[in-house]
Design a protein around this motif. Structure first.
Motif, short mmCIF file in Angstrom:
data_model
loop_
_atom_site.label_atom_id
_atom_site.label_comp_id
_atom_site.label_asym_id
_atom_site.label_seq_id
_atom_site.Cartn_x
_atom_site.Cartn_y
_atom_site.Cartn_z
N GLN A 1 0.83 -1.20 0.00
CA GLN A 1 0.00 0.00 0.00
C GLN A 1 0.86 1.25 0.00
O GLN A 1 0.54 2.23 -0.69
CB GLN A 1 -0.93 0.00 1.21
N GLN B 1 3.56 6.03 -5.56
CA GLN B 1 3.35 6.21 -6.99
C GLN B 1 2.28 7.26 -7.25
O GLN B 1 2.41 8.09 -8.16
CB GLN B 1 2.97 4.89 -7.65
N GLN B 2 1.21 7.22 -6.46
CA GLN B 2 0.14 8.19 -6.65
C GLN B 2 0.61 9.60 -6.32
O GLN B 2 0.25 10.56 -7.02
CB GLN B 2 -1.06 7.81 -5.78
N LEU C 1 2.69 10.84 -9.18
CA LEU C 1 1.82 11.21 -10.29
C LEU C 1 1.16 12.56 -10.04
O LEU C 1 1.10 13.41 -10.94
CB LEU C 1 0.76 10.13 -10.53
N LEU C 2 0.67 12.77 -8.83
CA LEU C 2 0.06 14.05 -8.49
C LEU C 2 1.07 15.19 -8.58
O LEU C 2 0.75 16.28 -9.07
CB LEU C 2 -0.55 14.00 -7.09
N GLU D 1 2.19 1.85 -3.47
CA GLU D 1 1.14 2.39 -4.33
C GLU D 1 0.88 3.87 -4.04
O GLU D 1 0.73 4.67 -4.96
CB GLU D 1 -0.15 1.59 -4.13
N LEU D 2 0.87 4.23 -2.77
CA LEU D 2 0.66 5.63 -2.41
C LEU D 2 1.81 6.51 -2.88
O LEU D 2 1.59 7.64 -3.31
CB LEU D 2 0.48 5.76 -0.89
N ARG E 1 1.55 16.03 -12.19
CA ARG E 1 0.40 16.76 -12.72
C ARG E 1 0.38 18.21 -12.24
O ARG E 1 0.04 19.13 -13.00
CB ARG E 1 -0.90 16.07 -12.32
#
Length: 74
Positions: A38, A44-45, A48-49, A41-42, A52
């Motif tokens: 987890q 990576q998020q 990504l944010l 995954e966080l 962006r």
């Protein structure tokens, strides 16, 4: 004779505790592996944010004319 029974009981108690601890360690290991997944995954998020946000924020290289001026009521 009594001491042999006491030693046998003490050994059985220790074996029981050891088995219980082995089970708890296995459960904790499983939970830890889930949490590590987890966290990955966080991460990576978040990356990504961040990408962006950097893409949506105007660069310093852009001239002031390219940046939209605020509306007149400001």
């Amino acid at each position: 004779m009594q001491s042999i029974k006491e030693l046998t009981q003490a050994i059985e108690t220790l074996e029981t505790r050891n088995a219980f601890q082995d089970d708890v360690i296995e459960q904790l290991n499983h939970e830890l592996s889930i949490h590590q997944g987890q966290i990955a995954e966080l991460k990576q998020q978040i990356a990504l944010l961040a990408t962006r946000i950097k893409e949506s924020t105007p660069n310093e290289q852009q001239s002031k004319e390219e940046v939209e001026p605020p509306p007149p009521h400001y």
